[in-house]
Each structure stands twice: as structure tokens, then as C-alpha cells.
Design a protein around this motif. Structure first.
Motif, PDB file in Angstrom:
ATOM      1  N   ILE A  24       1.005  -1.112  -0.016  1.00 59.76           N
ATOM      2  CA  ILE A  24       0.049   0.019  -0.015  1.00 59.76           C
ATOM      3  C   ILE A  24       0.909   1.304  -0.116  1.00 59.76           C
ATOM      4  O   ILE A  24       1.889   1.455   0.782  1.00 59.76           O
ATOM      5  CB  ILE A  24      -0.869   0.132   1.272  1.00 59.76           C
ATOM      6  N   TYR A  25       0.506   2.233  -0.780  1.00 61.47           N
ATOM      7  CA  TYR A  25       1.220   3.426  -1.114  1.00 61.47           C
ATOM      8  C   TYR A  25       0.527   4.815  -1.219  1.00 61.47           C
ATOM      9  O   TYR A  25      -0.720   4.529  -1.592  1.00 61.47           O
ATOM     10  CB  TYR A  25       2.152   3.458  -2.310  1.00 61.47           C
ATOM     11  N   GLU A  26       0.793   5.722  -0.775  1.00 58.18           N
ATOM     12  CA  GLU A  26       0.245   6.976  -0.671  1.00 58.18           C
ATOM     13  C   GLU A  26       0.129   7.327  -2.314  1.00 58.18           C
ATOM     14  O   GLU A  26       0.981   7.359  -2.980  1.00 58.18           O
ATOM     15  CB  GLU A  26       0.791   8.119   0.056  1.00 58.18           C
ATOM     16  N   GLY A  27      -0.853   7.924  -2.457  1.00 55.96           N
ATOM     17  CA  GLY A  27      -1.208   8.404  -3.945  1.00 55.96           C
ATOM     18  C   GLY A  27       0.001   9.456  -4.463  1.00 55.96           C
ATOM     19  O   GLY A  27       0.480  10.169  -3.752  1.00 55.96           O
ATOM     20  N   ALA A  28       0.401   9.169  -5.501  1.00 54.36           N
ATOM     21  CA  ALA A  28       1.641   9.878  -6.322  1.00 54.36           C
ATOM     22  C   ALA A  28       2.960   9.336  -5.667  1.00 54.36           C
ATOM     23  O   ALA A  28       3.961   9.733  -6.603  1.00 54.36           O
ATOM     24  CB  ALA A  28       1.390  11.282  -6.150  1.00 54.36           C
ATOM     25  N   ASP A  29       3.107   8.405  -4.905  1.00 51.99           N
ATOM     26  CA  ASP A  29       4.201   7.981  -4.455  1.00 51.99           C
ATOM     27  C   ASP A  29       4.588   6.874  -5.455  1.00 51.99           C
ATOM     28  O   ASP A  29       4.089   5.807  -5.746  1.00 51.99           O
ATOM     29  CB  ASP A  29       4.301   7.310  -3.051  1.00 51.99           C
ATOM     30  N   ASP A  30       6.075   6.803  -5.897  1.00 55.99           N
ATOM     31  CA  ASP A  30       6.530   5.743  -6.418  1.00 55.99           C
ATOM     32  C   ASP A  30       6.435   4.542  -5.590  1.00 55.99           C
ATOM     33  O   ASP A  30       6.645   4.487  -4.305  1.00 55.99           O
ATOM     34  CB  ASP A  30       8.158   6.006  -7.111  1.00 55.99           C
ATOM     35  N   TRP A  31       6.697   3.305  -6.359  1.00 61.24           N
ATOM     36  CA  TRP A  31       6.876   2.081  -5.467  1.00 61.24           C
ATOM     37  C   TRP A  31       7.842   1.126  -6.119  1.00 61.24           C
ATOM     38  O   TRP A  31       8.311   1.128  -7.087  1.00 61.24           O
ATOM     39  CB  TRP A  31       5.672   1.161  -5.033  1.00 61.24           C
ATOM     40  N   ALA A  53      13.321  -5.599  -9.180  1.00 60.87           N
ATOM     41  CA  ALA A  53      12.762  -5.305  -7.635  1.00 60.87           C
ATOM     42  C   ALA A  53      13.148  -3.957  -7.277  1.00 60.87           C
ATOM     43  O   ALA A  53      12.348  -3.227  -6.388  1.00 60.87           O
ATOM     44  CB  ALA A  53      12.992  -6.417  -6.869  1.00 60.87           C
ATOM     45  N   ASP A  54      14.385  -3.431  -7.601  1.00 60.66           N
ATOM     46  CA  ASP A  54      14.951  -2.187  -6.813  1.00 60.66           C
ATOM     47  C   ASP A  54      14.706  -1.061  -7.910  1.00 60.66           C
ATOM     48  O   ASP A  54      14.859   0.350  -7.531  1.00 60.66           O
ATOM     49  CB  ASP A  54      16.354  -2.342  -7.069  1.00 60.66           C
ATOM     50  N   THR A  55      13.765  -1.107  -8.964  1.00 61.20           N
ATOM     51  CA  THR A  55      13.601   0.126  -9.662  1.00 61.20           C
ATOM     52  C   THR A  55      12.346   0.626  -9.350  1.00 61.20           C
ATOM     53  O   THR A  55      11.255  -0.115  -9.142  1.00 61.20           O
ATOM     54  CB  THR A  55      13.521  -0.431 -11.197  1.00 61.20           C
ATOM     55  N   ASP A  56      12.269   1.870  -9.347  1.00 63.32           N
ATOM     56  CA  ASP A  56      10.968   2.785  -8.953  1.00 63.32           C
ATOM     57  C   ASP A  56       9.811   2.532 -10.065  1.00 63.32           C
ATOM     58  O   ASP A  56      10.164   2.497 -11.348  1.00 63.32           O
ATOM     59  CB  ASP A  56      11.385   4.204  -8.947  1.00 63.32           C
ATOM     60  N   GLN A  57       8.854   2.299  -9.673  1.00 64.20           N
ATOM     61  CA  GLN A  57       7.467   1.874 -10.398  1.00 64.20           C
ATOM     62  C   GLN A  57       6.686   3.163 -10.340  1.00 64.20           C
ATOM     63  O   GLN A  57       6.544   3.702  -9.485  1.00 64.20           O
ATOM     64  CB  GLN A  57       6.845   0.626 -10.039  1.00 64.20           C
ATOM     65  N   GLU A  58       5.824   3.476 -11.513  1.00 65.93           N
ATOM     66  CA  GLU A  58       5.138   4.715 -11.517  1.00 65.93           C
ATOM     67  C   GLU A  58       3.818   4.334 -10.532  1.00 65.93           C
ATOM     68  O   GLU A  58       3.253   3.172 -10.349  1.00 65.93           O
ATOM     69  CB  GLU A  58       4.269   4.708 -12.930  1.00 65.93           C
ATOM     70  N   PRO A  59       3.352   5.303  -9.814  1.00 66.94           N
ATOM     71  CA  PRO A  59       2.118   5.244  -9.089  1.00 66.94           C
ATOM     72  C   PRO A  59       0.905   4.748  -9.772  1.00 66.94           C
ATOM     73  O   PRO A  59       0.765   5.087 -10.873  1.00 66.94           O
ATOM     74  CB  PRO A  59       1.876   6.446  -8.457  1.00 66.94           C
ATOM     75  N   ILE A  60      -0.002   4.036  -9.083  1.00 64.99           N
ATOM     76  CA  ILE A  60      -1.098   3.403  -9.754  1.00 64.99           C
ATOM     77  C   ILE A  60      -2.257   4.445  -9.613  1.00 64.99           C
ATOM     78  O   ILE A  60      -3.218   4.596 -10.377  1.00 64.99           O
ATOM     79  CB  ILE A  60      -1.444   2.110  -8.991  1.00 64.99           C
ATOM     80  N   TYR A  65      -4.581   6.740  -1.846  1.00 67.23           N
ATOM     81  CA  TYR A  65      -3.754   5.604  -1.335  1.00 67.23           C
ATOM     82  C   TYR A  65      -4.192   4.356  -2.487  1.00 67.23           C
ATOM     83  O   TYR A  65      -5.142   4.309  -2.905  1.00 67.23           O
ATOM     84  CB  TYR A  65      -4.063   5.008  -0.084  1.00 67.23           C
ATOM     85  N   TYR A  66      -3.172   3.530  -2.676  1.00 64.40           N
ATOM     86  CA  TYR A  66      -3.303   2.403  -3.752  1.00 64.40           C
ATOM     87  C   TYR A  66      -2.659   1.191  -3.322  1.00 64.40           C
ATOM     88  O   TYR A  66      -1.685   1.201  -2.530  1.00 64.40           O
ATOM     89  CB  TYR A  66      -2.801   2.751  -5.261  1.00 64.40           C
ATOM     90  N   ILE A  67      -3.023  -0.001  -3.844  1.00 64.61           N
ATOM     91  CA  ILE A  67      -2.612  -1.050  -3.575  1.00 64.61           C
ATOM     92  C   ILE A  67      -1.869  -1.899  -4.897  1.00 64.61           C
ATOM     93  O   ILE A  67      -2.660  -1.924  -5.781  1.00 64.61           O
ATOM     94  CB  ILE A  67      -3.562  -2.148  -2.982  1.00 64.61           C
ATOM     95  N   VAL A  68      -0.695  -2.419  -4.457  1.00 70.66           N
ATOM     96  CA  VAL A  68       0.092  -2.922  -5.774  1.00 70.66           C
ATOM     97  C   VAL A  68      -0.543  -4.459  -5.821  1.00 70.66           C
ATOM     98  O   VAL A  68      -0.152  -5.077  -4.838  1.00 70.66           O
ATOM     99  CB  VAL A  68       1.336  -2.931  -5.718  1.00 70.66           C
ATOM    100  N   ALA A  69      -1.217  -4.979  -6.761  1.00 66.57           N
ATOM    101  CA  ALA A  69      -1.837  -6.297  -6.818  1.00 66.57           C
ATOM    102  C   ALA A  69      -0.563  -7.542  -6.690  1.00 66.57           C
ATOM    103  O   ALA A  69      -0.922  -8.271  -6.236  1.00 66.57           O
ATOM    104  CB  ALA A  69      -2.743  -6.425  -8.151  1.00 66.57           C
ATOM    105  N   ASP A  70       0.461  -7.075  -7.347  1.00 66.80           N
ATOM    106  CA  ASP A  70       1.477  -7.931  -7.620  1.00 66.80           C
ATOM    107  C   ASP A  70       2.043  -8.265  -6.018  1.00 66.80           C
ATOM    108  O   ASP A  70       2.620  -9.210  -5.953  1.00 66.80           O
ATOM    109  CB  ASP A  70       2.685  -7.693  -8.471  1.00 66.80           C
TER     110      ASP A  70
END
Length: 116
Positions: A24-31, A53-60, A65-70
Motif C-alpha cells: 500500500i502506497y500513498e497516492g503519487a508515491d513511486d513504489w 525489484a529495485d527499480t521505481d515503478q509509476e504510482p497506480i 492510496y493504492y494497493i499494488v496487486a502483485d
């Protein structure tokens, strides 16, 4: 099945620290896949996708707040129920019908994320 956060989210942040997978990440935060997991470097995810795994991913989401399904295991192997849903004051953490997984798949994902 993964959990999603609906647009009824009030951005209170109660869910984020409860997630055992840091999904779970705050909106607009990379993950990153590495956040809160044992994953490092190049990995092949259980769904077959190849990622670093170490690369920043675009916010969903840029707004809530959002959840990364993976990374979401519905807390299987940690808790009896998804903790995000248990603490959400507006009941906006709900099952994601677009990401249906069996309990066995969710437990395998947990083992993968935490090198068990």
C-alpha cells in the motif's frame, strides 16, 4: 484476489502501516517490488512478468492510496483477514474482481515475496 482501494478513500493512511507486504502506497508515491519484501535485482514474478525489484515503478494512483496487486496477498499467511479492510474507517478496501487468486496462489506469492 487482491484488494483495491476505491475512490471513496479519505487518504487517512490507516491502511498503509498494516500491510505485511508493503503493498500500500500513498497516492503519487513511486513504489518498488523490493519495498518490504526480500526481493532484490532482477526477478520473475509468480505471474511470469520480469521486473527489477529495485527499480521505481509509476504510482497506480495520483490522488488516493493504492494497493499494488502483485504484492497483495490479502494478508494470507499473516492474518485471518486483510488488515487494510479491517482498519479502514470508510470501508473502501475491497476485493478486486480483476485480480482473482486462490488461497494457494496467495500463499505462494507470500512465500515468493519473503523468500520462505
Amino acid at each position: 484476489m487482491a484488494i483495491i482501494i476505491t475512490d471513496e478513500c479519505i487518504n487517512c493512511g490507516a491502511c498503509e502501516p498494516e500491510c505485511p507486504n508493503t503493498a500500500i502506497y500513498e497516492g503519487a508515491d513511486d513504489w518498488k517490488y523490493a519495498d518490504g519484501t526480500e526481493l532484490q535485482g532482477n526477478v520473475v514474478l509468480p505471474n511470469g512478468k520480469k521486473e527489477n525489484a529495485d527499480t521505481d515503478q509509476e504510482p497506480i494512483s495520483d490522488e488516493i492510496y493504492y494497493i499494488v496487486a502483485d504484492k497483495c496477498t490479502e494478508c494470507k499467511g499473516f492474518h485471518e483477514e486483510p488488515q487494510c479492510a479491517a482498519v479502514c474507517p470508510v470501508d473502501c478496501c475491497v476485493p478486486d474482481d480483476d485480480n482473482v487468486e486462490t488461497e494457494a496462489e496467495l500463499l505462494a506469492k507470500k512465500r515468493f515475496l519473503h523468500n520462505e
